[in-house]
Design an enzyme around this catalytic site. Structure first.
Site, PDB file in Angstrom:
ATOM      1  N   GLY A  35       0.647  -1.128   0.038  1.00  0.00           N
ATOM      2  CA  GLY A  35      -0.113  -0.018   0.029  1.00  0.00           C
ATOM      3  C   GLY A  35       0.973   1.358  -0.080  1.00  0.00           C
ATOM      4  N   ASN A  36       0.372   2.380  -0.586  1.00  0.00           N
ATOM      5  CA  ASN A  36       1.007   3.730  -0.342  1.00  0.00           C
ATOM      6  C   ASN A  36      -0.268   4.607  -0.375  1.00  0.00           C
ATOM      7  OD1 ASN A  36       0.888   3.548  -3.594  1.00  0.00           O
ATOM      8  ND2 ASN A  36       2.302   1.991  -2.891  1.00  0.00           N
ATOM      9  N   THR A  51       8.904   3.493   0.696  1.00  0.00           N
ATOM     10  CA  THR A  51       8.831   2.027   0.421  1.00  0.00           C
ATOM     11  C   THR A  51       9.331   1.016   1.581  1.00  0.00           C
ATOM     12  OG1 THR A  51       9.423   0.239  -1.312  1.00  0.00           O
ATOM     13  CG2 THR A  51      11.127   1.929  -0.594  1.00  0.00           C
ATOM     14  N   THR A  80       8.003   5.441  -2.368  1.00  0.00           N
ATOM     15  CA  THR A  80       7.413   4.359  -2.867  1.00  0.00           C
ATOM     16  C   THR A  80       7.570   4.408  -4.319  1.00  0.00           C
ATOM     17  OG1 THR A  80       5.277   3.318  -3.204  1.00  0.00           O
ATOM     18  CG2 THR A  80       5.232   5.466  -2.489  1.00  0.00           C
ATOM     19  N   SER A  81       7.770   3.229  -5.045  1.00  0.00           N
ATOM     20  CA  SER A  81       7.931   3.061  -6.393  1.00  0.00           C
ATOM     21  C   SER A  81       6.677   3.510  -7.212  1.00  0.00           C
ATOM     22  CB  SER A  81       8.672   2.085  -6.799  1.00  0.00           C
ATOM     23  OG  SER A  81       7.874   0.879  -6.796  1.00  0.00           O
ATOM     24  N   GLU A  82       5.459   3.119  -6.229  1.00  0.00           N
ATOM     25  CA  GLU A  82       4.040   3.349  -6.809  1.00  0.00           C
ATOM     26  C   GLU A  82       3.474   4.775  -6.828  1.00  0.00           C
ATOM     27  OE1 GLU A  82       2.014   0.034  -4.921  1.00  0.00           O
ATOM     28  OE2 GLU A  82       2.129  -0.983  -6.657  1.00  0.00           O
ATOM     29  N   HIS A 101      -3.465   3.780  -2.458  1.00  0.00           N
ATOM     30  CA  HIS A 101      -3.421   2.604  -3.038  1.00  0.00           C
ATOM     31  C   HIS A 101      -3.321   1.578  -2.024  1.00  0.00           C
ATOM     32  CE1 HIS A 101      -2.117  -0.587  -5.664  1.00  0.00           C
ATOM     33  NE2 HIS A 101      -1.039  -0.713  -4.911  1.00  0.00           N
ATOM     34  N   HIS A 103      -4.581  -3.048  -1.198  1.00  0.00           N
ATOM     35  CA  HIS A 103      -4.774  -4.419  -1.855  1.00  0.00           C
ATOM     36  C   HIS A 103      -6.091  -4.931  -0.926  1.00  0.00           C
ATOM     37  CE1 HIS A 103      -0.191  -4.734  -3.173  1.00  0.00           C
ATOM     38  NE2 HIS A 103      -0.786  -3.695  -3.781  1.00  0.00           N
ATOM     39  N   HIS A 164      -4.357  -7.049  -9.121  1.00  0.00           N
ATOM     40  CA  HIS A 164      -3.397  -6.067  -8.227  1.00  0.00           C
ATOM     41  C   HIS A 164      -4.123  -5.460  -6.950  1.00  0.00           C
ATOM     42  CE1 HIS A 164       0.019  -2.908  -7.999  1.00  0.00           C
ATOM     43  NE2 HIS A 164      -0.578  -3.113  -6.846  1.00  0.00           N
TER      44      HIS A 164
HETATM   45 ZN    ZN Z   1       0.269  -2.282  -5.034  1.00  0.00          ZN
END
Ligand code: ZN
Length: 294
Positions: A35-36, A51, A80-82, A101, A103, A164
């Site tokens: 998550g982020n 991250t 975070t890369s996202e 974001h 899951h 995802h």
């Molecule tokens: Zn994710």
């Protein structure tokens, strides 16, 4: 709570990110380091979670900051890369100040089954959410992944990411988070009801009443702008569904309540020019002609 141009040193906003992180973790929406969360704090500045950290145990000092290109501008930990997904949403939707974001298991079950979220079942979901699109799968992390949501951004505040998770967004971090919570609770109810046997749709009149309510309360819905849009038929995002068309297999087919435009909208509504319906007619015409060998 200030969420605009408050700068990357806004302690309160960093604490807000930590608080939403705790809720994500405690609800089981983000296992381990998943998550982020991000909040826009200026024209070229976004606070975001780092991250490799559990979102349930973040401290304000852990929060980092990036510019709108995703380059890190503050924070000891690596961003975070996202975050590129978050920035893509903020670029396309200037009204969005925060993105979440994660899951969440029940909504992600729909993402794995590629099953569209049925509409016209629960009042709160009709009024606060409407159709939730499923964006096509891409390996998480880079810009290509970020752009999977772009075709859907105009008409929703929540997108399911195929195989995802989910991403939801709004005017504050709490607002963004709520959408995820509403969606996952709804998906859980659907799965429980399905275990008991059947799922029933609201009738046409009651469905229209909910859309009228939504309009009255000032919420937007793609069904207000799409002339040939079914009331419950998951069709508002047809334009975006070029690569991946979700197919209703687990839940009963949505009832056919056509012609939402006239009743729900009256004449005050603007209809975008051209667009999906003409493309669709042309596509079907081409296929028929091809089938006839012309
Ligand atoms: Zn994710």
């Amino acid at each position: 709570m200030s969420t605009w141009n408050s700068g990357i040193n806004d302690r309160q906003l960093k604490e807000d990110i930590c608080e939403i992180g705790r809720r994500l973790y405690n609800k089981g929406f983000a296992a381990a380091n998943d998550g982020n969360i991000s909040i826009r704090v200026g024209d070229d500045a976004v606070l975001c979670s780092p991250t490799m950290i559990c979102k349930g145990f973040m401290k304000p000092e852990d929060i980092c900051a990036v510019d709108m290109n995703g380059d890190q501008i503050a924070g000891k930990r690596k961003r975070t890369s996202e975050v590129l997904l978050h920035l893509e949403i903020m670029r396309n939707r200037p009204d969005v100040k925060s993105v979440v974001h994660c899951h969440p298991p029940h909504a992600t079950a729909f993402a794995i089954a590629n099953e569209p979220i049925p509409q016209c079942i629960l009042p709160e979901v009709e009024v606060f959410m409407g159709e939730v699109p499923i964006a096509p799968y891409e390996t998480p992390g880079d810009q290509k992944f970020a752009e999977t949501v772009t075709p859907f951004l105009k008409a929703t505040n929540t997108v399911i990411l195929k195989n995802h998770g989910t991403v939801s967004f709004g005017k504050s971090v709490e607002d963004a988070y709520w959408k995820t919570e509403i969606l996952d609770a709804y998906c859980r109810m659907l799965l429980l009801a399905k275990q008991m046997g059947s799922v029933e749709y609201l009738n046409e009149q009651k469905s229209r009443e909910l859309l009228d309510l939504k309009k009255k309360w000032g919420f937007d819905d793609p069904r207000f702008h799409n002339e040939d849009c079914d009331l419950c038929g998951n069709s508002a995002f047809r334009e975006g569904y070029k690569e991946n068309i979700p197919v209703q297999r687990a839940f009963p087919k949505a009832p056919d309540y056509p012609g939402i435009m006239q009743e729900a909208c009256g004449t005050a509504c603007e209809t975008p020019a051209g667009g999906a319906s003409e493309d669709l007619v042309q596509m079907i015409t081409n296929q028929v002609l091809a089938a006839l060998g012309k």
